[in-house]
Enzyme design. Sequence first.
Site, PDB file in Angstrom:
ATOM      1  CG  HIS A 182       1.514 -10.667  -1.380  1.00 37.01           C
ATOM      2  ND1 HIS A 182       1.560  -9.446  -0.777  1.00 37.01           N
ATOM      3  CD2 HIS A 182       0.285 -10.749  -1.954  1.00 37.01           C
ATOM      4  CE1 HIS A 182       0.428  -8.813  -0.984  1.00 37.01           C
ATOM      5  NE2 HIS A 182      -0.363  -9.595  -1.697  1.00 37.01           N
TER       6      HIS A 182
ATOM      7  CB  SER B 170      -0.894   0.040   1.237  1.00 45.02           C
ATOM      8  OG  SER B 170      -1.606  -1.136   1.391  1.00 45.02           O
TER       9      SER B 170
END
Length: 186
Positions: free
Chosen positions: A159, A28
């Site tokens: 991830h 982010s």
Amino acid sequence: SGKKVDLFEKKFADYIGVKYAVMVNSGSSANLLALNVLSNPLIDKISKHSEIITPAVTWATTVYPMINIGAKPIFVDVDPETYTINHNSIEDAISKKTSCIMPVHLLGNSCNMKKINNISKKYNLSLIEDACEAHGAEFSGKKVGSFGDFSTFSFFLSHHITTIEGGMVLTNNKKLYELAKSMRAF
């Protein structure tokens, strides 16, 4: 920051095939940093109230940083087989206010970077690849994250490569890199 972060930045940049990398606390923040650099008065590629084209299937962490810098996300449809941005819909979404294309390489699927790069160059638009979900994916034998002005990656727990938290901004442009390092620090 430190020796381990410096080493990881270098190794990850080499792995993707770019010159420079800047580690941050999350994907982010990587998106926000890339957008902040391009909207900085020293660069002035994305102005307040400009439009950024991005796929309709994406993450809030792609869209909110656009709003944070005062830009307006313009959503285009995705390819139903890859869930990545439908490159055939991009040109129809371009207006006089468009400043950037931000494709998302989703779920390990790469966008058609040849066509997106051509559109970006044709209209003189910035290009930020959100590759937070596509570590190691390739397009035409070249790693995603090596095509745009910037690319972003996330190393969140879920991830492909994890540092539990963490993100990275990559670029081949030394001026953008130096400004990203400065903005990361301050």
